[in-house]
Design an enzyme around this catalytic site. Structure first.
Site, PDB file in Angstrom:
ATOM      1  N   LYS A 277       0.660  -1.656  -0.164  1.00 50.19           N
ATOM      2  CA  LYS A 277       0.320   0.547   0.119  1.00 50.19           C
ATOM      3  C   LYS A 277       0.842   1.342   0.382  1.00 50.19           C
ATOM      4  CE  LYS A 277      -4.649  -1.674   0.322  1.00 50.19           C
ATOM      5  NZ  LYS A 277      -4.310  -2.875   1.180  1.00 50.19           N
TER       6      LYS A 277
ATOM      7  N   SER B  86       2.355  -9.681  -0.776  1.00 51.42           N
ATOM      8  CA  SER B  86       1.460  -8.248  -1.017  1.00 51.42           C
ATOM      9  C   SER B  86       1.773  -8.271   0.908  1.00 51.42           C
ATOM     10  CB  SER B  86       0.501  -8.298  -0.895  1.00 51.42           C
ATOM     11  OG  SER B  86      -1.013  -9.370  -0.621  1.00 51.42           O
TER      12      SER B  86
ATOM     13  N   GLU C 237      -9.719   6.689   2.989  1.00 51.71           N
ATOM     14  CA  GLU C 237     -10.486   5.709   4.248  1.00 51.71           C
ATOM     15  C   GLU C 237      -9.351   4.410   4.189  1.00 51.71           C
ATOM     16  OE1 GLU C 237      -9.766   5.884   0.551  1.00 51.71           O
ATOM     17  OE2 GLU C 237      -9.067   3.709   0.061  1.00 51.71           O
TER      18      GLU C 237
HETATM   19  C1  LIG Z   1      -5.185  -4.196   1.041  1.00 56.16           C
HETATM   20  C2  LIG Z   1      -4.650  -5.222   1.329  1.00 56.16           C
HETATM   21  C3  LIG Z   1      -4.635  -6.132  -0.234  1.00 56.16           C
HETATM   22  C4  LIG Z   1      -6.154  -6.206  -1.061  1.00 56.16           C
HETATM   23  O1  LIG Z   1      -5.988  -4.902  -1.625  1.00 56.16           O
HETATM   24  P1  LIG Z   1      -5.748  -4.650  -3.300  1.00 56.16           P
HETATM   25  O2  LIG Z   1      -5.658  -3.307  -3.784  1.00 56.16           O
HETATM   26  O3  LIG Z   1      -6.387  -5.549  -3.835  1.00 56.16           O
HETATM   27  O4  LIG Z   1      -4.505  -5.137  -3.366  1.00 56.16           O
HETATM   28  C5  LIG Z   1      -4.052  -7.267   0.008  1.00 56.16           C
HETATM   29  N1  LIG Z   1      -2.747  -7.597   0.295  1.00 56.16           N
HETATM   30  C6  LIG Z   1      -2.784  -6.278   1.146  1.00 56.16           C
HETATM   31  C7  LIG Z   1      -1.613  -7.340   2.421  1.00 56.16           C
HETATM   32  C8  LIG Z   1      -3.403  -5.641   2.172  1.00 56.16           C
HETATM   33  O5  LIG Z   1      -3.085  -4.609   2.620  1.00 56.16           O
END
Ligand SMILES: *Cc1c(COP(=O)(O)O)cnc(C)c1O
Length: 399
Positions: A90, A379, A112
């Site tokens: 993020k 992610s 948000e």
């Molecule tokens: C917020 C988040 C997501 C989902 O958001 P995307 O916009 O689909 O990437 C996925 N993995 C993590 C670790 C997150 O914090």
């Protein structure tokens, strides 16, 4: 791919700008400033500088040797976005938009947040640039993610609990848009994923494409070839778009986006928009939504708060129509199994969101050949989920 989206932000029949008149001007101002920034080498230099020095880029592309051996199929590489400052991808987007806010002379940013990860990343960047920061968060999410609420406060942000409706992410977005309309002069709205009105889906994708740009270079260095398969989880879709985008013209590379299957594909029990969703408009854009026959947004469920949203980014809908990316889902149980499996096999505790992508890898790697390559986006890290998973294991915490 350079003509997508068109000048009005359409990805085929999806995307666009469905907002009240009062938001048209700030969106046009943002679009114009973003276009100028893209052409300004100084902006890119600044962005690269902070991504490297503050966030910790480039992130490694790590060969998951033990998981590969256990599964007995394709070689598995993890793109380690979990190692970034604040623990997830993020921050790539927050940093870009924070720099834009500064260019536009805005002294205040708002955001948000659902699970709190985007709120924490926004509060972090705001503190670093000396910007005032207000984060809107549903009351239910504030309770579920108390640790992230405290983190935001320590970073100097004001967290506003939102009491309307289901008291979760959707209502928090409504409140942020309301704030933006009334404080346009000094405020920039840092939206957290490839969603909302144009130019957000385009801009957030471009700020996240650093994931795929790095990964493409790294996999070519390490294996001398392109991967056979890319896998990423899909909430709004920003980490997946970031990974996929630089590979879209590589026809040999298959791509799979993994949505939250929750407790199964039954009404209100999942967040897999491509399983039973339909075309509709929500919060500024046209895409796939989970809605009933009257167009009322359905309840969603996922063990991972970051995937728990009724709509998906418009570019994903378009990529699916064109069969460039395939979309599947992982249920809560499979994600939890993957969470433990990666922790034990590799010494890496993944975010529950990322565990959905790992679940798909566990499902498909054994059927692939040992000379094939899977590249999966990790992610985020799982620290934020540890107490929830532990409570579930004790049998006391239904998510
Ligand atoms: C917020 C988040 C997501 C989902 O958001 P995307 O916009 O689909 O990437 C996925 N993995 C993590 C670790 C997150 O914090």
């Amino acid at each position: 791919m350079s003509t997508v989206p068109d000048a009005q932000g359409h990805f085929g029949p999806y995307g666009g700008r469905f907002v009240p008149e009062t938001l048209m001007h700030p969106l046009q101002e943002l679009e114009a400033e973003y276009s100028r920034a893209q052409l300004d080498p100084e902006f890119q230099e600044e962005l690269d500088y902070y991504l490297r020095e503050f966030c910790g880029r480039p992130t490694p592309l790590y060969f998951a040797e033990r998981l590969t051996r256990e599964l007995g199929g394709a070689r598995i590489y993890l793109k380690r976005e979990d190692l970034l400052h604040t623990g997830a991808h993020k921050i790539n987007n927050c940093l870009g938009q924070g720099l834009l806010a500064r260019r536009m002379g805005k002294s205040r940013v708002i955001a948000e947040t659902g699970a709190g990860q985007h709120g924490v990343a926004t509060a972090t960047v705001a503190a670093m640039f000396g910007l005032e920061c207000v984060v809107y968060m549903g009351v239910v999410d504030c309770e579920r993610q108390a640790l992230n609420v405290e983190r935001m406060k320590m970073l100097g942000a004001e967290v506003v609990p939102v009491r309307a409706g289901q008291q979760t992410l959707k209502e928090a977005i409504n409140e942020a848009m309301r704030d933006w309309v009334t404080h346009i002069r000094n405020t920039h709205y840092i939206l957290g994923t490839v969603y909302g009105a144009h130019p957000y889906p385009l801009m957030v994708r471009n700020f996240q494409r650093v994931i795929g740009d790095e990964a493409r270079r790294q996999i070519l260095e390490k294996t001398r070839r392109l991967p056979d398969l890319l896998v990423a989880c899909v909430g709004g879709g920003s980490n997946a778009m970031g990974l996929f985008y630089p590979f879209l013209n590589d026809a040999s590379v298959r791509m799979v986006g993994v949505e939250a299957g929750g407790e199964g594909i039954l009404p209100n029990r999942h967040a897999a928009r491509f399983q039973g969703g339909s075309l509709g408009v929500l919060q500024g854009t046209c895409s796939y939504l989970l809605q009933d026959e009257q167009g009322q947004i359905q309840l969603t469920h996922s063990v991972s708060a970051g995937l728990d949203y009724a709509a998906v980014g418009p570019e994903h809908a378009w990529l699916r129509d064109r069969r460039r990316v395939e979309y599947t889902y992982a249920k809560d149980d499979a994600a939890l199994d993957a969470f433990h499996r990666l922790a034990r096999a590799e010494g890496i505790i993944p975010a529950l969101e990322s565990a959905h992508a790992i679940a798909e890898v566990i499902r498909c790697a054994p059927a692939m050949a040992p000379d094939q390559v899977i590249l999966v986006n990790l992610s985020g890290r799982g620290d934020k989920d540890v107490s929830q998973v532990a409570a579930r294991q004790r049998g006391s915490g239904a998510a």
